[in-house]
Structure formats: structure tokens, C-alpha cells
Write an enzyme that holds these catalytic residues in place. Structure first.
Site, PDB file in Angstrom:
ATOM      1  N   GLY A  33      15.463 -17.489 -42.248  1.00 37.55           N
ATOM      2  CA  GLY A  33      16.910 -17.445 -42.387  1.00 37.55           C
ATOM      3  C   GLY A  33      17.394 -16.028 -42.180  1.00 37.55           C
ATOM      4  O   GLY A  33      16.608 -15.075 -42.228  1.00 37.55           O
ATOM      5  N   LEU A  57      13.602 -10.097 -44.598  1.00 36.86           N
ATOM      6  CA  LEU A  57      13.490  -9.342 -43.343  1.00 36.86           C
ATOM      7  C   LEU A  57      14.116  -7.954 -43.468  1.00 36.86           C
ATOM      8  O   LEU A  57      13.841  -7.081 -42.649  1.00 36.86           O
ATOM      9  CB  LEU A  57      14.164 -10.114 -42.203  1.00 36.86           C
ATOM     10  CG  LEU A  57      13.565 -11.499 -41.891  1.00 36.86           C
ATOM     11  CD1 LEU A  57      14.451 -12.259 -40.910  1.00 36.86           C
ATOM     12  CD2 LEU A  57      12.151 -11.364 -41.334  1.00 36.86           C
TER      13      LEU A  57
HETATM   14 ZN    ZN Z   1      16.854 -11.677 -46.932  1.00 37.33          ZN
END
Ligand code: ZN
Length: 180
Positions: free
Chosen positions: A49, A110
Site C-alpha cells: 500500500g 516504505l
Molecule cells: Zn507506510
């Protein structure tokens, strides 16, 4: 041109993101943001995501990779095949339901590489949002998708998982390698 995923410390990750005006959802500007987000996520083999602030854009948009719906997707391992379901797009998302049942689940991000930690998350969650065509919808989920909903909505509120995690560590157990 590759789209950069910004890291912890970037101002967009630490402030509440702005609501997208509904009439602008189908505009070139917003469609480009969504396309850039999909491009950025596609470059991350372990990504599940991505929220717009993660590419430095403080708008309330997140996407979920279609790869999580692939039968060969295994949490932590990703899939090698390029073919996948389309990514899901959530604009101005609001969590309308959270199960009382919750668990401390491992997560990474991320934008907070290479840290992992455990965050208490509801096992089921429902989100109401606009899709990329400006259509309001509601989607309930359990498991990984419910987990992603909560992680991404936190991003839109300027919250990173490390702000609420326990047992934060750099060690990367293979089975915990999904990130969003
Ligand atoms: Zn995140």
C-alpha cells in the site's frame, strides 16, 4: 522518471494531509497523483500500500496494491508474476467501523526503512472513500487489507507506525516483509 518515496523526517509524512475537493478527483492533477502513486508502488516488490504523503504530496489519497489479491501472493514474499488485479484507490477515506477484536501485528513501512515493529490493529475495518472516478463506496475487510487500511489512514493523519509501535527493530524476519 521514477517517483521518489520519501522517508521519515519529510514534512509531508508528519502533518495531517488535506482533503481532496470532490470535483477535482477526475482532474488531470489528481489523476496524475494517482498514476504516480501506482508507479511508485509498483517499483517496490514488497509494497502492499502507499499513501500520497509518501511521495511528498499531502493529500488524503491511498492505494492498495492489487498484488495482495493474487492467489500466489504470500505475505512477506510478494509475488514474482507481473500480472495482477488493479490497485485499489481510496480518496478522502474515513474508517467507519473498527472491530473491537485487535492484535499486535508486525508492520513495516516504505517510508521507515528498514524498521519493523508491532502495532495494535483491529482485525476488521470498514472504510468509506471516493474511488478514482469520484464515486463514493464503502469496503469492509479483514486480515491484511484491514491492517493496510489502518496503516494508510494513519499516514493521512501524519502518523507513522513507529509513533505507536512496540518492539521496534531493524532485523527483518522474512515473514514480516510486507510494507505499506
Ligand atoms: Zn507506510
Amino acid at each position: 522518471m521514477s517517483i521518489k518515496i520519501v522517508q521519515k523526517g519529510h514534512p509531508a509524512l508528519h502533518r495531517p494531509a488535506d482533503t481532496v475537493p470532490i470535483h477535482e478527483i477526475t482532474s488531470k492533477k489528481i489523476q496524475k497523483v494517482i498514476a504516480d502513486m501506482k508507479k511508485a508502488l509498483a517499483t517496490q516488490s514488497d509494497g502492499v500500500g502507499l499513501a500520497a504523503p509518501q511521495i511528498g504530496i499531502p493529500l488524503r489519497i491511498f492505494i492498495v496494491s492489487g498484488r495482495i489479491f493474487d492467489e500466489s501472493f504470500e505475505r512477506g514474499k510478494g509475488i514474482s508474476e507481473a500480472q495482477q488485479e488493479p490497485d485499489l484507490v481510496f480518496i478522502n477515506p474515513e474508517i467507519t467501523k473498527l472491530s473491537k477484536k485487535a492484535a499486535w501485528l508486525s508492520e513495516g513501512c516504505l517510508s521507515v526503512r528498514p524498521l519493523y515493529g508491532e502495532v495494535k490493529r483491529s482485525l476488521n475495518a470498514t472504510v468509506r472513500a471516493y474511488d478514482e472516478h469520484g464515486v463514493l463506496f464503502e469496503r469492509g475487510a479483514g486480515g491484511l487489507l484491514a491492517h493496510i487500511f489502518q496503516h494508510e489512514v494513519d499516514h493521512l493523519d501524519g502518523v507513522l507506525f513507529v509513533d505507536k509501535a512496540r518492539n521496534i527493530e531493524e532485523h527483518i524476519p522474512e515473514s514480516y516483509a510486507s510494507k505499506s
